[in-house]
Design a protein around this motif. Sequence first.
Motif, short mmCIF file in Angstrom:
data_model
loop_
_atom_site.label_atom_id
_atom_site.label_comp_id
_atom_site.label_asym_id
_atom_site.label_seq_id
_atom_site.Cartn_x
_atom_site.Cartn_y
_atom_site.Cartn_z
N VAL A 84 0.84 -1.21 0.00
CA VAL A 84 0.00 0.00 0.00
C VAL A 84 0.87 1.25 0.00
CG1 VAL A 84 -1.66 1.35 1.34
CG2 VAL A 84 -1.96 -1.12 1.12
N GLY A 85 1.90 1.26 0.86
CA GLY A 85 2.76 2.43 0.95
C GLY A 85 2.09 3.59 1.67
N ASP A 86 2.52 4.78 1.36
CA ASP A 86 2.07 5.98 2.08
C ASP A 86 0.94 6.67 1.33
OD1 ASP A 86 1.99 7.95 4.02
OD2 ASP A 86 3.51 9.19 3.02
N GLU A 87 -0.17 5.97 1.18
CA GLU A 87 -1.33 6.57 0.53
C GLU A 87 -2.61 5.95 1.09
OE1 GLU A 87 -2.14 5.08 -3.69
OE2 GLU A 87 -0.01 4.61 -3.48
N PRO A 88 -3.72 6.66 1.00
CA PRO A 88 -4.99 6.08 1.49
C PRO A 88 -5.38 4.90 0.61
CG PRO A 88 -5.38 8.13 0.31
CD PRO A 88 -3.89 8.00 0.45
N PHE A 89 -6.16 4.00 1.17
CA PHE A 89 -6.50 2.76 0.46
C PHE A 89 -7.85 2.26 0.92
CE2 PHE A 89 -4.54 1.70 4.42
CZ PHE A 89 -5.08 0.49 4.84
N ALA A 90 -8.41 1.33 0.17
CA ALA A 90 -9.68 0.71 0.53
C ALA A 90 -9.43 -0.68 1.11
CB ALA A 90 -10.58 0.60 -0.69
N VAL A 91 -10.34 -1.11 1.96
CA VAL A 91 -10.37 -2.49 2.46
C VAL A 91 -11.76 -3.05 2.17
CG1 VAL A 91 -10.21 -4.02 4.46
CG2 VAL A 91 -8.71 -2.02 4.30
N LEU A 92 -11.81 -4.22 1.56
CA LEU A 92 -13.09 -4.88 1.29
C LEU A 92 -13.07 -6.27 1.91
CD1 LEU A 92 -12.14 -3.27 -1.58
CD2 LEU A 92 -14.51 -3.87 -2.14
N LEU A 93 -13.97 -6.52 2.84
CA LEU A 93 -14.06 -7.85 3.43
C LEU A 93 -14.67 -8.81 2.41
CD1 LEU A 93 -15.14 -7.20 7.12
CD2 LEU A 93 -12.89 -7.04 6.04
N PRO A 94 -14.00 -9.91 2.11
CA PRO A 94 -14.43 -10.77 1.01
C PRO A 94 -15.68 -11.58 1.31
CG PRO A 94 -12.55 -11.72 2.13
CD PRO A 94 -12.74 -10.36 2.71
N ASP A 95 -16.10 -11.64 2.57
CA ASP A 95 -17.34 -12.35 2.91
C ASP A 95 -18.58 -11.52 2.56
OD1 ASP A 95 -15.88 -14.41 3.93
OD2 ASP A 95 -16.12 -13.85 6.02
N MET A 96 -18.41 -10.21 2.47
CA MET A 96 -19.54 -9.31 2.33
C MET A 96 -19.76 -8.95 0.87
SD MET A 96 -19.98 -9.37 5.55
CE MET A 96 -21.29 -8.21 5.89
N VAL A 97 -20.87 -9.41 0.31
CA VAL A 97 -21.21 -9.14 -1.08
C VAL A 97 -22.33 -8.11 -1.11
CG1 VAL A 97 -22.18 -10.14 -3.20
CG2 VAL A 97 -20.49 -11.41 -1.87
N THR A 98 -22.15 -7.07 -1.91
CA THR A 98 -23.13 -5.99 -1.92
C THR A 98 -23.88 -5.90 -3.24
OG1 THR A 98 -21.63 -4.27 -2.77
CG2 THR A 98 -21.59 -4.69 -0.39
N MET A 99 -25.09 -5.38 -3.15
CA MET A 99 -25.92 -5.15 -4.33
C MET A 99 -26.45 -3.72 -4.22
SD MET A 99 -29.32 -7.19 -5.65
CE MET A 99 -28.46 -8.68 -6.11
N ALA A 100 -26.24 -2.93 -5.28
CA ALA A 100 -26.70 -1.54 -5.28
C ALA A 100 -28.22 -1.48 -5.33
CB ALA A 100 -26.10 -0.80 -6.47
N ALA A 101 -28.77 -0.39 -4.77
CA ALA A 101 -30.22 -0.21 -4.82
C ALA A 101 -30.69 0.01 -6.25
CB ALA A 101 -30.61 0.98 -3.94
N ASP A 102 -29.85 0.67 -7.06
CA ASP A 102 -30.17 0.89 -8.47
C ASP A 102 -28.87 1.15 -9.23
OD1 ASP A 102 -29.55 3.81 -8.39
OD2 ASP A 102 -31.31 3.87 -7.12
#
Length: 296
Positions: free
Chosen positions: A123-141
């Motif tokens: 990652v180094g010295d920058e902001p980053f995302a973390v996504l838990l692989p158990d959690m699957v999402t579906m957008a409302a639209d």
Amino acid sequence: MTKRIRKAVFPVAGLGTRFLPATKSIPKEMLTVVDRPVLQHVVDEAREAGIEQFIFVTGRNKAVIEDHFDIAYELEDTLQKRGKLKEYKILTDLLPAGGTATFTRQQSPLGLGHAVWCAREIVGDEPFAVLLPDMVTMAADSKSGRCLAQCIEAYEKFGGNIIATEEVAPEEAHQYGVVSVGKDFGRSFEITGMVEKPPKGTAPSNLIISGRYVLGPEIFAILEKGEKGAGGEIQLTDGMIALARTEAFHGVRFDGKTYDCGSKLGFLTANAAFALADPDLAGPFRAELKKLAGGL
């Protein structure tokens, strides 16, 4: 000016004991929701949100994950020779571009916080995302985007650190990490506190931490201390609580639905939801569900 979120960490070293014996030889992240692995759904979400570097923190017996995100020459060659070009395109479209998928090892199962810390050098010295692989999402639209896209939108507005949240029934809040709400902006809000699995009846809200984060690199120095929390593990929530003493945190009320595929019920529900959202499957699958429901 905020730095763009380019990298995402996927902690995929877990054992998947709740799905034994299925996960004896197959990583839980590779169990399928309809026609693609759980992890592929999560990676798709990250890619849709603009992520360019995919960092997988793996453990032993997870080599199949690395194989999944690589070229399968024999299969692809066979598909082309047999004229199965639709299937061939599906495979090639899912592949990360060369050099964008990185794999590092969490040698010991010391907790989610430790797994994230294992990605520090990449990652180094920058902001980053973390996504838990158990959690699957579906957008409302189609307009709102999936969960990480909504988190990055909030990050671009507020900067700092972002946590995705979702409402649950108040009587269920004690089962999760829960946030306290400060100044409210509608879909997003200031986070004034976090607590992991509060005793029943003491949760500060019914907004739970739902498995998507945007974090500053300052979290690594905190996680490096190796302080153990619930279950004797290094917890990411504890690290975020410590970071919140000096850095701003905002929450996002995810406009959509999250399915916890780490539980059998959540996994089965996700399969039903995605099947019903598939135009080719929805009609026949709904008919089969009606037949099953009639026999209950």
